[in-house]
Write an enzyme that holds these catalytic residues in place. Structure first.
Site, short mmCIF file in Angstrom:
data_model
loop_
_atom_site.label_atom_id
_atom_site.label_comp_id
_atom_site.label_asym_id
_atom_site.label_seq_id
_atom_site.Cartn_x
_atom_site.Cartn_y
_atom_site.Cartn_z
N LEU A 14 0.73 -0.84 -0.03
CA LEU A 14 -0.46 -0.43 0.00
C LEU A 14 0.84 1.32 0.20
O LEU A 14 0.58 1.99 -0.55
CB LEU A 14 -1.17 -0.06 1.35
CG LEU A 14 -1.88 -0.73 1.20
CD1 LEU A 14 -3.13 -1.27 2.63
CD2 LEU A 14 -2.80 -0.74 0.14
N THR A 32 9.32 7.34 2.72
CA THR A 32 10.71 6.72 4.32
C THR A 32 10.84 5.64 3.77
O THR A 32 9.11 4.43 3.31
CB THR A 32 10.86 7.43 4.94
OG1 THR A 32 9.50 6.85 5.84
CG2 THR A 32 10.34 8.71 5.19
N ASP A 56 14.71 3.19 9.35
CA ASP A 56 13.51 1.46 10.52
C ASP A 56 12.67 2.24 10.78
O ASP A 56 13.63 3.08 11.82
CB ASP A 56 14.73 0.89 10.14
CG ASP A 56 14.37 -0.17 11.08
OD1 ASP A 56 12.89 -0.46 11.46
OD2 ASP A 56 14.78 -1.42 11.12
N ASN A 83 2.19 3.72 7.57
CA ASN A 83 2.09 2.31 6.51
C ASN A 83 3.13 1.11 6.86
O ASN A 83 3.08 0.51 7.69
CB ASN A 83 2.17 2.50 5.43
CG ASN A 83 1.97 2.15 4.35
OD1 ASN A 83 0.59 1.10 4.69
ND2 ASN A 83 2.89 1.04 3.78
N SER A 134 -3.69 0.51 10.61
CA SER A 134 -4.32 -0.11 11.24
C SER A 134 -4.44 -1.56 10.42
O SER A 134 -4.20 -2.24 9.08
CB SER A 134 -5.59 0.05 12.47
OG SER A 134 -5.30 -1.27 13.19
N TYR A 148 0.34 -9.77 16.57
CA TYR A 148 0.04 -8.87 15.46
C TYR A 148 -1.07 -7.48 16.62
O TYR A 148 -1.38 -6.76 15.99
CB TYR A 148 -0.43 -8.95 13.93
CG TYR A 148 -0.11 -8.68 13.12
CD1 TYR A 148 -0.04 -7.51 12.02
CD2 TYR A 148 -2.24 -7.87 12.37
CE1 TYR A 148 0.37 -6.88 11.19
CE2 TYR A 148 -2.56 -7.51 11.97
CZ TYR A 148 -1.67 -6.73 11.18
OH TYR A 148 -1.85 -5.72 10.01
N LYS A 152 -1.52 -3.88 16.61
CA LYS A 152 -2.54 -2.87 16.48
C LYS A 152 -3.84 -2.71 17.71
O LYS A 152 -4.70 -1.64 17.39
CB LYS A 152 -3.11 -4.31 15.50
CG LYS A 152 -2.31 -4.03 14.34
CD LYS A 152 -2.00 -2.45 13.38
CE LYS A 152 -1.16 -2.74 12.11
NZ LYS A 152 -0.70 -1.90 11.89
#
Length: 278
Positions: A14, A32, A56, A83, A134, A148, A152
């Protein structure tokens, strides 16, 4: 009018698609990523409308430096898009300590530090907004993705707080919740070695769905990034933006289930009040 965006995690998925579409329509992008050379083709095509930096998001000092350099180089940033992300596919017992730290450091702490670094600049210019990417998994859960989800759900709680804190400054934050989309996320998941004890369990079923390519991906990446751009263009500032029929259905099921369970405990909740009668 040209809009200036700061986006993390732009090497693929994305982030890359959003960068491409914004540049194609004439916007400026501070992109970035860990390997800036991955955007050499876009830099050649769009010149100084694309600013890139190696980043990073788990490196907090570099986050602060790169965010500051982007604002200084571009003069202003209208939209900050958090993102960058990382996923590990494992039951809670199967994941290594290193995998757990990486998913939390990237998705939760990394996103927090990008927001913290950007806020002084956004306040100084008295305008701007943040899009926190998210997932449906920020409000619902699937076995085998516990760490994960921890990252989130954590960033969503943090962002709800931030949205309320920054509103007096004329700033806004929206949590974008994409459903399953063919962006390569499934293929990029870090997979822990399976434990025999988890064979024929829900966690194993999730693992097999991802590894076999059978996990449903009903959404269009092009339409999803388009919806994000349309949101910014519209000026609307919802706290959350669910994207995808799977997100809508899964989150609705989770919310109605939690509400039903919450209501079922109304009497016991009130029974512990200091003024309660027995």
């Amino acid at each position: 009018m040209t809009t200036t965006w700061f986006i993390t995690g732009t090497s693929s998925g994305l982030g890359r698609l959003l960068t491409e579409n914004l540049l194609a329509r004439g916007d400026r992008v501070a992109a970035t990523l860990r390997r800036p050379e991955a955007l050499d083709d876009l830099r050649a095509a769009h010149g100084d409308r694309l600013w890139t930096a190696r980043l990073d998001v788990t490196d907090t000092e570099r986050v602060r430096r790169v965010v500051g350099e982007a604002f200084a180089a571009l003069g202003t940033v209208d939209v900050v898009v958090n993102n960058a992300g990382y996923g590990v596919l494992a039951s809670v017992e199967e994941a290594s300590d290193e995998q757990i730290r990486r998913v939390v450091d990237t998705n939760l702490l990394g996103s927090i530090q990008v927001i913290r670094a950007a806020l002084p600049h956004l306040r100084a210019q008295s305008r701007g907004r943040i899009l926190q990417v998210s997932t449906a998994g920020g409000q619902t859960t699937y076995p085998g993705l516990g760490y994960y989800h921890a990252s989130k759900w954590g960033i969503e709680g943090f962002c709800e707080t931030v949205a309320r804190e920054i509103a007096p400054f004329g700033l806004a934050l929206t949590i974008v919740e994409p459903g399953a989309t063919p962006t390569g996320f499934g293929a990029s998941l870090d997979v822990a070695p399976p434990l025999p004890a988890y064979e024929n369990t829900p966690a194993a079923a999730t693992r097999q769905a991802f590894l076999s390519g059978r996990f449903p991906v009903p959404n269009s990446a092009e339409r999803l990034t388009g919806a994000m751009i349309d949101l910014v263009d519209s000026g609307a500032t919802p706290l959350r933006l669910p994207l995808g029929p799977d997100t809508y259905a899964d989150v609705r099921t989770a919310l109605t289930g939690r509400l039903a369970e919450h209501e079922a405990h109304r009497d016991v909740a009130h029974s512990v009040a200091a003024t309660a009668t027995r």
